[in-house]
Design an enzyme around this catalytic site. Sequence first.
Site, PDB file in Angstrom:
ATOM      1  CE  LYS A   1     -11.172   9.443  -0.622  1.00 24.59           C
ATOM      2  NZ  LYS A   1     -11.307  10.227   0.603  1.00 24.59           N
ATOM      3  N   GLY A   2      -5.612   7.589  -4.448  1.00 23.63           N
ATOM      4  CA  GLY A   2      -4.314   7.958  -5.022  1.00 23.63           C
ATOM      5  C   GLY A   2      -3.862   9.352  -4.609  1.00 23.63           C
TER       6      GLY A   2
ATOM      7  CG  HIS B   1       4.570  -6.549  -0.972  1.00 28.55           C
ATOM      8  ND1 HIS B   1       4.591  -5.235  -1.360  1.00 28.55           N
ATOM      9  CD2 HIS B   1       3.380  -7.050  -1.421  1.00 28.55           C
ATOM     10  CE1 HIS B   1       3.471  -4.954  -2.017  1.00 28.55           C
ATOM     11  NE2 HIS B   1       2.740  -6.031  -2.088  1.00 28.55           N
TER      12      HIS B   1
ATOM     13  NE  ARG C   1       0.253   6.601   0.025  1.00 33.03           N
ATOM     14  CZ  ARG C   1      -0.947   6.210  -0.384  1.00 33.03           C
ATOM     15  NH1 ARG C   1      -1.205   4.916  -0.511  1.00 33.03           N
ATOM     16  NH2 ARG C   1      -1.883   7.097  -0.682  1.00 33.03           N
TER      17      ARG C   1
ATOM     18  N   GLY D   1       2.155   2.367  -2.869  1.00 40.04           N
ATOM     19  CA  GLY D   1       2.165   2.883  -4.244  1.00 40.04           C
ATOM     20  C   GLY D   1       2.767   1.879  -5.225  1.00 40.04           C
ATOM     21  CB  THR D   2       2.928  -1.849  -5.043  1.00 42.70           C
ATOM     22  OG1 THR D   2       3.022  -1.762  -3.626  1.00 42.70           O
ATOM     23  CG2 THR D   2       3.797  -2.948  -5.580  1.00 42.70           C
ATOM     24  CB  THR D   3      -0.681  -0.323  -8.444  1.00 43.19           C
ATOM     25  OG1 THR D   3      -1.106  -1.168  -7.381  1.00 43.19           O
ATOM     26  CG2 THR D   3      -1.387  -0.713  -9.717  1.00 43.19           C
TER      27      THR D   3
ATOM     28  CE  LYS E   1      -3.049  -2.681  -0.408  1.00 41.66           C
ATOM     29  NZ  LYS E   1      -3.314  -2.871  -1.830  1.00 41.66           N
TER      30      LYS E   1
HETATM   31  P1  PAP Z   1      -0.097  -3.194  -3.195  1.00 41.83           P
HETATM   32  O1  PAP Z   1       1.113  -2.857  -2.382  1.00 41.83           O
HETATM   33  O2  PAP Z   1      -1.037  -4.130  -2.519  1.00 41.83           O
HETATM   34  O3  PAP Z   1       0.240  -3.618  -4.584  1.00 41.83           O
HETATM   35  P2  PAP Z   1      -0.502  -0.400  -3.744  1.00 41.83           P
HETATM   36  O4  PAP Z   1      -0.543  -0.213  -5.191  1.00 41.83           O
HETATM   37  O5  PAP Z   1       0.742   0.012  -3.032  1.00 41.83           O
HETATM   38  O6  PAP Z   1      -0.952  -1.865  -3.364  1.00 41.83           O
HETATM   39  O7  PAP Z   1      -1.647   0.411  -3.034  1.00 41.83           O
HETATM   40  C1  PAP Z   1      -2.692   1.032  -3.640  1.00 41.83           C
HETATM   41  C2  PAP Z   1      -2.562   2.503  -3.329  1.00 41.83           C
HETATM   42  O8  PAP Z   1      -1.857   3.153  -4.390  1.00 41.83           O
HETATM   43  C3  PAP Z   1      -3.918   3.146  -3.252  1.00 41.83           C
HETATM   44  O9  PAP Z   1      -3.808   4.251  -2.365  1.00 41.83           O
HETATM   45  P3  PAP Z   1      -5.070   4.862  -1.597  1.00 41.83           P
HETATM   46  O10 PAP Z   1      -5.774   3.731  -0.948  1.00 41.83           O
HETATM   47  O11 PAP Z   1      -4.493   5.818  -0.600  1.00 41.83           O
HETATM   48  O12 PAP Z   1      -5.884   5.546  -2.619  1.00 41.83           O
HETATM   49  C4  PAP Z   1      -4.106   3.565  -4.695  1.00 41.83           C
HETATM   50  O13 PAP Z   1      -5.120   4.533  -4.880  1.00 41.83           O
HETATM   51  C5  PAP Z   1      -2.725   4.113  -5.004  1.00 41.83           C
HETATM   52  N1  PAP Z   1      -2.458   4.179  -6.431  1.00 41.83           N
HETATM   53  C6  PAP Z   1      -2.694   3.241  -7.381  1.00 41.83           C
HETATM   54  N2  PAP Z   1      -2.326   3.669  -8.576  1.00 41.83           N
HETATM   55  C7  PAP Z   1      -1.842   4.921  -8.412  1.00 41.83           C
HETATM   56  C8  PAP Z   1      -1.300   5.895  -9.300  1.00 41.83           C
HETATM   57  N3  PAP Z   1      -1.209   5.660 -10.592  1.00 41.83           N
HETATM   58  N4  PAP Z   1      -0.875   7.070  -8.776  1.00 41.83           N
HETATM   59  C9  PAP Z   1      -0.967   7.308  -7.463  1.00 41.83           C
HETATM   60  N5  PAP Z   1      -1.460   6.430  -6.568  1.00 41.83           N
HETATM   61  C10 PAP Z   1      -1.896   5.241  -7.030  1.00 41.83           C
END
Ligand code: PAP
Length: 342
Positions: free
Chosen positions: A305-306, A147, A170, A83-85, A81
Amino acid sequence: MSWSNESSYSQPIYMQQEDAIKEEELKTFVSTLPHKKTHFGPSIYQYQGFWYPLSILSGVMNFQRNFHSQSSDIFTITFPKSGTTWLKSLLFTLSNRRQFPVNDANHPILTANPHQLVPTLEIALYIKDQNPNLDHLLSSPRLLGSHLPWTVLPEPIKNSSTNKIVYLCRNPKDVFVSLWHYENQLVGPNKMGLDSFKKSFESFCEGLNLSGPFWDHILDYWKESKKNPGKIFFLKYEDMKEQPGLHLRRLAEFLDCPFSSDEEESGLVEDIVKLCSFENLSNLEVNKNGKVSQTGMHNSAFFRKGKTGDWKSHLSEEMILKLDGICNDKLGGFGIGLGLGY
Ligand code: PAP
């Protein structure tokens, strides 16, 4: 790799408990590990100082024992969580930009979730297979995700003088809020119970999460990045949000694929930032309605929300003081600076 949106799992991997580990040797070993029940169901186990759901532990051990690195391998490493994606999408687009031009209508990022393009090894591949075949990866050089904490990472990666690691961290308060929403998705809408936010917060503060404790995860990579900056690039989600172009250029330098002046002039940096933006990725059909085939998670669960600072509308004053206090104790004095007030 399966590109279908169908999952081979009846429920997400994190939630599987029964028969999560098939090998007898592992079963016996795991029964000796400290474990605790999570507030939302499955137990988690402490292995080499960090915590994992049972369903993922065999993947961690298979990965640790059997992984062979190639000299050009690049790894994205994060605490969940953080910002992996986003990081996976950026690095895939950046490092494959000759093979897959960014403005191509058939760019893989438009039809595959970043977790399909850059698999999280211990979860997506090593759970199902002790020695998975990695030949199917589209990315060249290989781009792989994990991870795992530094101490648990397979020795070939740690010992390689040529492998590169991009570590993204983060603000822990945003990590926690994001994690809690994700847990809700895992368990199912409205099934978490009224006090789940509080319970989840207490678990986070005890370090009882996948690859937790959070602070040890960050600190180990921070220290390693200081020792070996040519191997580990330490990046913050908040900095990336504020100046994505600047940090993308730094990433390109780090990966030995800097932007040429022609690329700069054509606006490629901005195009990559736009392609991988939250707004763009979250609105793609594959990310609205698809599933990660290897883990059974809905792709939409990775886009909420990102934003930075969403914790302000979730955490009480007491919670803020507690989490900041813990992070200050554990991380203060190292100069990491995660917006924790030090
Ligand atoms: P993971 O470690 O399980 O793969 P990960 O991608 O780190 O998950 O977490 C998702 C978070 O990244 C979400 O944050 P939020 O819950 O605070 O909104 C998701 O919205 C955010 N996220 C995904 N894609 C993007 C992007 N392109 N830019 C910024 N934030 C992003």
